[in-house]
Scaffold this motif. Sequence first.
Motif, mmCIF file in Angstrom:
data_model
loop_
_atom_site.group_PDB
_atom_site.id
_atom_site.type_symbol
_atom_site.label_atom_id
_atom_site.label_comp_id
_atom_site.label_asym_id
_atom_site.label_seq_id
_atom_site.Cartn_x
_atom_site.Cartn_y
_atom_site.Cartn_z
ATOM 1 N N PRO A 122 0.810 -1.224 0.000
ATOM 2 C CA PRO A 122 0.000 0.000 0.000
ATOM 3 C C PRO A 122 0.845 1.278 0.000
ATOM 4 O O PRO A 122 1.856 1.364 0.708
ATOM 5 N N HIS A 123 0.417 2.229 -0.815
ATOM 6 C CA HIS A 123 1.076 3.530 -0.961
ATOM 7 C C HIS A 123 0.028 4.628 -0.964
ATOM 8 O O HIS A 123 -1.103 4.414 -1.395
ATOM 9 N N ALA A 145 -7.039 -2.125 0.191
ATOM 10 C CA ALA A 145 -6.800 -1.062 1.171
ATOM 11 C C ALA A 145 -7.915 -0.020 1.012
ATOM 12 O O ALA A 145 -8.221 0.372 -0.115
ATOM 13 N N TYR A 146 -8.501 0.396 2.131
ATOM 14 C CA TYR A 146 -9.601 1.363 2.098
ATOM 15 C C TYR A 146 -9.499 2.317 3.273
ATOM 16 O O TYR A 146 -9.133 1.911 4.379
ATOM 17 N N LEU A 156 -6.658 -2.620 5.883
ATOM 18 C CA LEU A 156 -5.854 -3.399 4.932
ATOM 19 C C LEU A 156 -6.205 -4.879 5.044
ATOM 20 O O LEU A 156 -6.415 -5.387 6.151
ATOM 21 N N THR A 157 -6.231 -5.554 3.903
ATOM 22 C CA THR A 157 -6.470 -6.989 3.893
ATOM 23 C C THR A 157 -5.300 -7.660 3.187
ATOM 24 O O THR A 157 -4.900 -7.234 2.103
ATOM 25 N N SER A 158 -4.761 -8.695 3.822
ATOM 26 C CA SER A 158 -3.654 -9.447 3.213
ATOM 27 C C SER A 158 -4.070 -10.907 3.067
ATOM 28 O O SER A 158 -5.024 -11.368 3.694
ATOM 29 N N LYS A 159 -3.320 -11.610 2.235
ATOM 30 C CA LYS A 159 -3.547 -13.046 2.060
ATOM 31 C C LYS A 159 -2.208 -13.741 2.233
ATOM 32 O O LYS A 159 -1.270 -13.499 1.482
ATOM 33 N N GLN A 165 -6.274 -11.944 6.236
ATOM 34 C CA GLN A 165 -6.172 -11.271 7.526
ATOM 35 C C GLN A 165 -6.465 -9.793 7.306
ATOM 36 O O GLN A 165 -6.098 -9.229 6.267
ATOM 37 N N THR A 166 -7.079 -9.161 8.291
ATOM 38 C CA THR A 166 -7.421 -7.746 8.205
ATOM 39 C C THR A 166 -6.646 -6.979 9.261
ATOM 40 O O THR A 166 -6.538 -7.422 10.409
ATOM 41 N N PHE A 167 -6.099 -5.838 8.852
ATOM 42 C CA PHE A 167 -5.316 -4.990 9.736
ATOM 43 C C PHE A 167 -5.853 -3.570 9.671
ATOM 44 O O PHE A 167 -6.389 -3.139 8.650
#
Length: 179
Positions: A122-123, A145-146, A156-159, A165-167
Amino acid sequence: NTLPGQVTGKGLSRMMLPLNTQQWLMFKHAGDLSKMLHQQGKIGALNERVLIHTPDYARNIYFTQQPEQYFVHLQRDDVQQIILQQADGAQQPLLEVKGQQVSFQQMHPNGTLLLLLLDGKPHLFDLNNRQLTALNVAGNQWQSAYFMPDSQDILLTSKTHGEYQTFLYLSATGQSQAL
């Protein structure tokens, strides 16, 4: 719905969030023609249609917060660009990257920042000074990313290993925490 001489076969390329109750903005893409559709009521009932011409290497179109302008994401070979385009066709280049994948996520509610993923990281892109800044988060496996509704923090959501996973990225501290 088709235009004279046009065949729509590529389907929905992007649906935007509702404008308000029972109103939607969406895009369809056919060849070099992108159609911005304003729908009221149930999906499928068209109220008006605006045509936006884009080059055949345009990947997608995104709304700005100003009327009569939008962002166009272009990709030609390994070069990707985001430009600001006016309804009259005037264009202003904003960002160009080579050899990286760009994914447009969201425009900040105050209209000054774009949230992007570059190669899965993310940027923030500052529209005023044209600076690109990576968020202080580990890894390049980010899926989305929202901006949060308060527009201060970022979700943020990652895989990783097939699991999502959500951060929550806290803008004030530059730290993230798992939710």
